[in-house]
Design a protein around this motif. Structure first.
Motif, PDB file in Angstrom:
ATOM      1  N   PRO A  15       7.439 -20.268  29.100  1.00 62.72           N
ATOM      2  CA  PRO A  15       6.758 -21.371  28.927  1.00 62.72           C
ATOM      3  C   PRO A  15       6.637 -21.593  27.406  1.00 62.72           C
ATOM      4  CG  PRO A  15       5.610 -19.806  30.560  1.00 62.72           C
ATOM      5  CD  PRO A  15       6.793 -19.202  29.696  1.00 62.72           C
ATOM      6  N   ILE A  16       6.294 -22.965  27.090  1.00 61.51           N
ATOM      7  CA  ILE A  16       6.117 -23.492  25.632  1.00 61.51           C
ATOM      8  C   ILE A  16       4.987 -24.131  25.687  1.00 61.51           C
ATOM      9  CG2 ILE A  16       8.563 -23.227  24.880  1.00 61.51           C
ATOM     10  CD1 ILE A  16       8.615 -26.403  25.156  1.00 61.51           C
ATOM     11  N   VAL A  17       4.415 -24.552  24.624  1.00 58.66           N
ATOM     12  CA  VAL A  17       3.192 -25.360  24.581  1.00 58.66           C
ATOM     13  C   VAL A  17       3.678 -26.801  23.790  1.00 58.66           C
ATOM     14  CG1 VAL A  17       0.971 -25.710  23.400  1.00 58.66           C
ATOM     15  CG2 VAL A  17       1.499 -23.613  24.371  1.00 58.66           C
ATOM     16  N   VAL A  18       3.004 -27.702  24.420  1.00 58.61           N
ATOM     17  CA  VAL A  18       3.429 -29.358  23.776  1.00 58.61           C
ATOM     18  C   VAL A  18       2.092 -29.886  23.477  1.00 58.61           C
ATOM     19  CG1 VAL A  18       4.153 -31.337  24.332  1.00 58.61           C
ATOM     20  CG2 VAL A  18       5.323 -29.406  25.647  1.00 58.61           C
ATOM     21  N   THR A  19       2.221 -30.250  22.048  1.00 62.42           N
ATOM     22  CA  THR A  19       1.118 -31.013  21.624  1.00 62.42           C
ATOM     23  C   THR A  19       1.606 -32.462  21.327  1.00 62.42           C
ATOM     24  OG1 THR A  19       1.674 -30.449  19.350  1.00 62.42           O
ATOM     25  CG2 THR A  19       0.201 -28.927  20.247  1.00 62.42           C
ATOM     26  N   LEU A  20       0.542 -33.151  21.298  1.00 64.03           N
ATOM     27  CA  LEU A  20       0.704 -34.774  21.072  1.00 64.03           C
ATOM     28  C   LEU A  20       0.399 -35.195  19.589  1.00 64.03           C
ATOM     29  CD1 LEU A  20      -1.020 -36.026  24.336  1.00 64.03           C
ATOM     30  CD2 LEU A  20       1.387 -35.286  23.898  1.00 64.03           C
ATOM     31  N   PRO A  21       0.863 -36.306  19.178  1.00 64.00           N
ATOM     32  CA  PRO A  21       0.752 -36.653  17.902  1.00 64.00           C
ATOM     33  C   PRO A  21      -0.611 -37.441  17.829  1.00 64.00           C
ATOM     34  CG  PRO A  21       2.472 -38.224  18.908  1.00 64.00           C
ATOM     35  CD  PRO A  21       2.121 -37.121  19.823  1.00 64.00           C
ATOM     36  N   ALA A  22      -1.279 -37.799  18.871  1.00 59.07           N
ATOM     37  CA  ALA A  22      -2.494 -38.414  18.647  1.00 59.07           C
ATOM     38  C   ALA A  22      -3.310 -37.873  20.015  1.00 59.07           C
ATOM     39  CB  ALA A  22      -2.289 -40.116  18.832  1.00 59.07           C
ATOM     40  N   LYS A  23      -4.466 -38.054  19.954  1.00 61.97           N
ATOM     41  CA  LYS A  23      -5.601 -37.800  21.142  1.00 61.97           C
ATOM     42  C   LYS A  23      -5.407 -38.626  22.136  1.00 61.97           C
ATOM     43  CE  LYS A  23     -10.288 -36.466  22.015  1.00 61.97           C
ATOM     44  NZ  LYS A  23     -11.767 -36.948  21.823  1.00 61.97           N
ATOM     45  N   ASP A  24      -4.848 -37.912  23.432  1.00 59.76           N
ATOM     46  CA  ASP A  24      -4.292 -38.781  24.730  1.00 59.76           C
ATOM     47  C   ASP A  24      -4.352 -37.817  25.797  1.00 59.76           C
ATOM     48  OD1 ASP A  24      -3.858 -41.056  25.828  1.00 59.76           O
ATOM     49  OD2 ASP A  24      -2.020 -41.141  25.165  1.00 59.76           O
ATOM     50  N   ALA A  25      -4.330 -38.187  26.756  1.00 59.70           N
ATOM     51  CA  ALA A  25      -4.395 -37.310  28.224  1.00 59.70           C
ATOM     52  C   ALA A  25      -3.180 -37.718  29.019  1.00 59.70           C
ATOM     53  CB  ALA A  25      -5.730 -37.582  29.003  1.00 59.70           C
ATOM     54  N   ILE A  26      -2.131 -36.796  29.030  1.00 52.11           N
ATOM     55  CA  ILE A  26      -1.083 -36.991  29.888  1.00 52.11           C
ATOM     56  C   ILE A  26      -1.483 -37.152  31.322  1.00 52.11           C
ATOM     57  CG2 ILE A  26       1.232 -36.165  30.531  1.00 52.11           C
ATOM     58  CD1 ILE A  26       0.922 -37.721  27.611  1.00 52.11           C
ATOM     59  N   LYS A  27      -0.938 -37.920  32.120  1.00 49.01           N
ATOM     60  CA  LYS A  27      -1.004 -38.105  33.470  1.00 49.01           C
ATOM     61  C   LYS A  27       0.152 -37.605  34.371  1.00 49.01           C
ATOM     62  CE  LYS A  27      -5.318 -39.755  33.351  1.00 49.01           C
ATOM     63  NZ  LYS A  27      -5.738 -41.158  33.821  1.00 49.01           N
ATOM     64  N   TYR A  28       1.251 -38.210  33.781  1.00 51.91           N
ATOM     65  CA  TYR A  28       2.473 -37.816  34.497  1.00 51.91           C
ATOM     66  C   TYR A  28       3.613 -37.464  33.340  1.00 51.91           C
ATOM     67  CZ  TYR A  28       0.319 -40.531  38.267  1.00 51.91           C
ATOM     68  OH  TYR A  28      -0.536 -40.837  39.454  1.00 51.91           O
ATOM     69  N   TYR A  29       4.850 -36.667  34.058  1.00 49.75           N
ATOM     70  CA  TYR A  29       5.815 -36.311  33.438  1.00 49.75           C
ATOM     71  C   TYR A  29       6.962 -36.395  34.010  1.00 49.75           C
ATOM     72  CZ  TYR A  29       5.213 -31.706  35.322  1.00 49.75           C
ATOM     73  OH  TYR A  29       5.069 -30.608  36.325  1.00 49.75           O
ATOM     74  N   PHE A  30       8.363 -36.285  33.624  1.00 52.23           N
ATOM     75  CA  PHE A  30       9.448 -36.088  34.253  1.00 52.23           C
ATOM     76  C   PHE A  30      10.641 -35.959  33.199  1.00 52.23           C
ATOM     77  CE2 PHE A  30       9.130 -40.520  32.834  1.00 52.23           C
ATOM     78  CZ  PHE A  30      10.625 -40.763  32.404  1.00 52.23           C
ATOM     79  N   VAL A  31      11.633 -35.109  33.603  1.00 47.41           N
ATOM     80  CA  VAL A  31      12.810 -34.592  32.932  1.00 47.41           C
ATOM     81  C   VAL A  31      13.762 -35.922  32.682  1.00 47.41           C
ATOM     82  CG1 VAL A  31      14.804 -33.158  32.426  1.00 47.41           C
ATOM     83  CG2 VAL A  31      12.555 -32.405  33.713  1.00 47.41           C
ATOM     84  N   ASP A  32      13.773 -36.245  31.465  1.00 46.81           N
ATOM     85  CA  ASP A  32      14.773 -37.519  31.167  1.00 46.81           C
ATOM     86  C   ASP A  32      16.067 -37.134  31.026  1.00 46.81           C
ATOM     87  OD1 ASP A  32      14.746 -40.583  30.583  1.00 46.81           O
ATOM     88  OD2 ASP A  32      15.577 -39.674  28.709  1.00 46.81           O
ATOM     89  N   SER A  33      16.558 -35.930  30.388  1.00 48.62           N
ATOM     90  CA  SER A  33      17.878 -35.495  30.209  1.00 48.62           C
ATOM     91  C   SER A  33      17.711 -34.109  30.296  1.00 48.62           C
ATOM     92  CB  SER A  33      18.559 -36.141  29.332  1.00 48.62           C
ATOM     93  OG  SER A  33      17.856 -36.043  27.877  1.00 48.62           O
ATOM     94  N   TYR A  34      18.855 -33.468  30.126  1.00 48.60           N
ATOM     95  CA  TYR A  34      18.933 -31.797  29.972  1.00 48.60           C
ATOM     96  C   TYR A  34      20.243 -31.447  29.486  1.00 48.60           C
ATOM     97  CZ  TYR A  34      21.577 -31.223  34.328  1.00 48.60           C
ATOM     98  OH  TYR A  34      22.490 -31.310  35.098  1.00 48.60           O
ATOM     99  N   ALA A  35      20.444 -30.380  29.061  1.00 51.90           N
ATOM    100  CA  ALA A  35      21.659 -29.739  28.483  1.00 51.90           C
ATOM    101  C   ALA A  35      21.555 -28.268  28.849  1.00 51.90           C
ATOM    102  CB  ALA A  35      21.980 -29.975  26.988  1.00 51.90           C
ATOM    103  N   ALA A  36      22.742 -27.768  29.695  1.00 55.33           N
ATOM    104  CA  ALA A  36      22.731 -26.672  30.200  1.00 55.33           C
ATOM    105  C   ALA A  36      23.681 -25.632  29.252  1.00 55.33           C
ATOM    106  CB  ALA A  36      23.073 -26.146  31.735  1.00 55.33           C
TER     107      ALA A  36
END
Length: 203
Positions: free
Chosen positions: A52-73
């Protein structure tokens, strides 16, 4: 993660030794990109997982949804990924010390959505099996998870609970494959999704 405004993120893969990705995070008003660097995968060969990693935001906000847009294996070329849209889970305890952290970048403001909802799950499945046959002359049910493309078509099924009668399970699968669904919709655009359906049989 708690009330910190930070988010824990981990990615899974069926195979490979490393994985990098772009994960899109969406709040009520804005979209962000989390660039996940190449990270080692561990675990069984068909169920690989990054730490696991920790993701921070550049501004105060509340994330509702997420999805993987692209990947590199395995440090290969980046591949576009028509990923499922996931809601953010409930808050959990803060991350332990030593966990890697990245900062997401602001992509764009969303503006007012013409369709009136950020996300709509897929629908249109029927619970009535509607097949002919005796099958033991007793009521039966079978549960499936159906994977639906952005056109509302069944592209795969997973049997969650068998009726106990192989022929009835097969008939249910055929009904699911031939059914037209309402695709999931995210930001007013049809997307891939999945739906759990319990099919009932009555003699």
């Amino acid at each position: 993660l708690g009330n910190s405004g930070r988010y824990g993120l981990t990615l899974f893969a069926q195979q490979g030794t490393t994985l990098g990705a772009h994960v899109t995070l969406v709040s009520d008003t804005d979209a962000y990109d989390a660039t996940v660097p190449d990270t080692n995968l561990s675990g069984p060969i068909n169920d690989r997982q990054m730490d696991p990693i920790v993701v921070t935001l550049p501004a105060k906000d509340a994330i509702k949804y997420y999805f993987v847009d692209s990947y590199a294996a395995d440090r290969g070329a980046s591949v576009a990924c028509p990923s499922y849209v996931f809601p953010v889970d409930d808050p959990v305890a803060d991350a332990p010390s030593g966990v890697a952290s990245i900062e997401a970048k602001h992509l764009q403001s969303l503006g007012k959505l013409s369709c009136g909802a950020m996300y709509r799950p897929p629908g249109g499945g029927s619970n009535d099996l509607g097949v002919m046959g005796h099958f033991g002359n007793r009521p039966l049910t079978t549960d499936y998870r159906v994977f639906i493309d952005s056109n509302g078509r069944d592209v795969g099924q997973k049997l969650l609970a068998s009726s106990g009668v192989d022929a009835l399970d097969a008939a249910a699968r055929g009904n699911l494959q031939n059914h037209q669904y309402t695709p999931a919709q995210f930001l007013c655009t049809p997307v891939v999704g999945e739906i759990d359906i319990r099919l009932d049989y009555g003699p």
